[in-house]
Design an enzyme around this catalytic site. Structure first.
Site, PDB file in Angstrom:
ATOM      1  N   HIS A  16       0.819  -1.220   0.000  1.00  0.00           N
ATOM      2  CA  HIS A  16       0.000   0.000   0.000  1.00  0.00           C
ATOM      3  C   HIS A  16       0.853   1.270   0.000  1.00  0.00           C
ATOM      4  O   HIS A  16       0.340   2.353  -0.309  1.00  0.00           O
ATOM      5  CB  HIS A  16      -0.921   0.039   1.222  1.00  0.00           C
ATOM      6  CG  HIS A  16      -2.011  -0.980   1.201  1.00  0.00           C
ATOM      7  ND1 HIS A  16      -2.827  -1.164   0.114  1.00  0.00           N
ATOM      8  CD2 HIS A  16      -2.418  -1.879   2.133  1.00  0.00           C
ATOM      9  CE1 HIS A  16      -3.694  -2.130   0.376  1.00  0.00           C
ATOM     10  NE2 HIS A  16      -3.461  -2.583   1.578  1.00  0.00           N
ATOM     11  N   ASP A  55      -2.491 -10.611  -2.396  1.00  0.00           N
ATOM     12  CA  ASP A  55      -3.115 -10.104  -1.175  1.00  0.00           C
ATOM     13  C   ASP A  55      -4.566  -9.753  -1.485  1.00  0.00           C
ATOM     14  O   ASP A  55      -4.892  -9.300  -2.583  1.00  0.00           O
ATOM     15  CB  ASP A  55      -2.367  -8.860  -0.701  1.00  0.00           C
ATOM     16  CG  ASP A  55      -2.785  -8.387   0.681  1.00  0.00           C
ATOM     17  OD1 ASP A  55      -2.015  -8.608   1.631  1.00  0.00           O
ATOM     18  OD2 ASP A  55      -3.881  -7.816   0.813  1.00  0.00           O
ATOM     19  N   HIS A  78      -6.269  -7.340  -0.600  1.00  0.00           N
ATOM     20  CA  HIS A  78      -6.400  -5.915  -0.864  1.00  0.00           C
ATOM     21  C   HIS A  78      -5.524  -5.523  -2.056  1.00  0.00           C
ATOM     22  O   HIS A  78      -4.428  -6.052  -2.231  1.00  0.00           O
ATOM     23  CB  HIS A  78      -5.974  -5.082   0.354  1.00  0.00           C
ATOM     24  CG  HIS A  78      -6.774  -5.370   1.587  1.00  0.00           C
ATOM     25  ND1 HIS A  78      -6.365  -6.275   2.538  1.00  0.00           N
ATOM     26  CD2 HIS A  78      -7.962  -4.870   2.013  1.00  0.00           C
ATOM     27  CE1 HIS A  78      -7.263  -6.322   3.504  1.00  0.00           C
ATOM     28  NE2 HIS A  78      -8.241  -5.484   3.210  1.00  0.00           N
ATOM     29  N   ASP A 131      -4.317 -12.889   3.446  1.00  0.00           N
ATOM     30  CA  ASP A 131      -5.606 -12.511   4.017  1.00  0.00           C
ATOM     31  C   ASP A 131      -6.776 -12.935   3.140  1.00  0.00           C
ATOM     32  O   ASP A 131      -7.935 -12.678   3.482  1.00  0.00           O
ATOM     33  CB  ASP A 131      -5.675 -11.008   4.317  1.00  0.00           C
ATOM     34  CG  ASP A 131      -5.012 -10.145   3.266  1.00  0.00           C
ATOM     35  OD1 ASP A 131      -4.651 -10.679   2.197  1.00  0.00           O
ATOM     36  OD2 ASP A 131      -4.853  -8.941   3.504  1.00  0.00           O
TER      37      ASP A 131
END
Length: 342
Positions: A47, A83, A85, A174
């Protein structure tokens, strides 16, 4: 510093160690000192923008590793981010760079899932147009079959055409079954299988990203490391759910103009009207998003007709591409979960 990112007196040191470890693993593989590599690091990085820390990330470990690999001699680097996200930072850092192909499999939920980026239409800019590939899931409860189908239909063909010198995996876990944030159902076998598929394309380095169930993260990491060390994986079936199918078609539509391996792969529905009916039936049986699915298919149908008119010919749909029949098993309980995190 964004409110979602915490910092103390040890943060800078730990973040620098993580980024340095990622770079060292990549450089050793490029130099031939190791066949493949892994860096089990924290904090994560995907991120982090070039000038902003966010989403528990401070330095973009994958970006640092990619540039270090190129300095060491790698001409082209592929970064696959699985991931749950989207790696907004990694995408933005390389979106104008054709020497780094960024590919992401992530929950998107039509922009409501953190960080809200990663639509299939985001393909890169300038000289990097076509070198950003997003496969955005618009639902939770995505399963092994969705990821394996995306690998088979989109990611591996593009990877082989790109011919990377090195592959870096932004390995967030995740999306694993049991993770309290991701809301997906992947098993360790799936992560191991994806790792093996990438290793068959180019030397591969795995970098740990997110993951909030310690047991699920540990078993999934172990599965990947076993494959990196030479064990043979178990391959789940490439059988997507309805919303997995939609995301895969969207990615093909966005990239068929950039990659010859996808030329003619979209539109998929010409001559296959039963596919549209089947998708709407399955989505309705799941009790989730049937209206949204119908709207998306209507839009795709219109675009397919425009495509046919422009090209003056019909493309044949690919053979052997099926959607899971088990509507109750594959789509039951699709959920919306926009909790932020890496």
């Amino acid at each position: 510093m964004p409110s979602d990112t915490y910092i103390n007196q040890h943060t800078l040191h730990c973040a620098a160690l993580a980024a340095g470890s990622a770079a060292e693993a990549a450089v050793q593989v490029v130099r031939g000192e190791a066949a493949h590599g892994a860096a089990i690091i924290r904090p994560p990085g995907h991120h982090a923008e070039s000038n902003t820390a966010m989403g528990f990330c401070f330095f973009n470990n994958a970006a640092v590793a990619a540039r270090a690999a190129q300095v060491a001699g790698a001409q082209r680097v592929l970064i696959l981010d699985w991931d749950v996200h989207h790696g907004n930072g990694t995408q933005h850092i390389f979106e104008q760079d054709p020497s780094v192909l960024y590919v992401s499999l992530h929950r998107y939920d039509r922009g409501s899932f953190y960080p809200g980026t990663g639509a299939s239409e985001e393909v890169g800019d300038g000289r990097g147009e076509g070198y950003t590939v997003n496969v955005p899931w618009d639902a939770g409860n995505m399963r092994n079959g969705d990821y394996m189908a995306a690998m088979q239909q989109v990611i591996l063909p593009i990877a082989r055409e790109f011919l990377p010198s090195l592959i870096i995996i932004s390995a967030g876990f995740d999306a694993a079954e049991g993770d309290p944030i991701g809301g997906c159902l992947l098993t360790p076998d799936c992560f191991g299988a994806m790792t093996a598929q990438l290793m068959a394309v180019a030397p591969t380095v795995l970098l740990l990203e997110g993951g909030y169930n310690l047991s699920a993260t540990a078993t999934s990491t172990e599965a990947c490391l076993r494959v990196l060390l030479g064990e043979q994986p178990t391959y789940p079936a490439a059988c997507p759910s309805p919303f997995g199918w939609l995301a895969i078609q969207a990615a093909k539509k966005a990239h068929c103009r950039y990659w010859s391996c996808l030329a003619g792969a979209y539109p998929q529905l010409i001559g296959h009207q039963h596919s549209l009916q089947q998708q709407l039936r399955l989505a309705g049986a799941a009790g989730y998003g049937a209206t949204a699915a119908a709207q998306q298919f209507e839009q795709d149908n219109n675009e397919e007709q425009e495509w046919e008119n422009e090209e003056g010919e019909e493309y044949e749909a690919e053979e052997g591409y099926e959607v899971c029949e088990r509507a109750g098993e594959e789509t039951e309980g699709f959920e919306d979960n926009g909790v932020e995190g890496t």
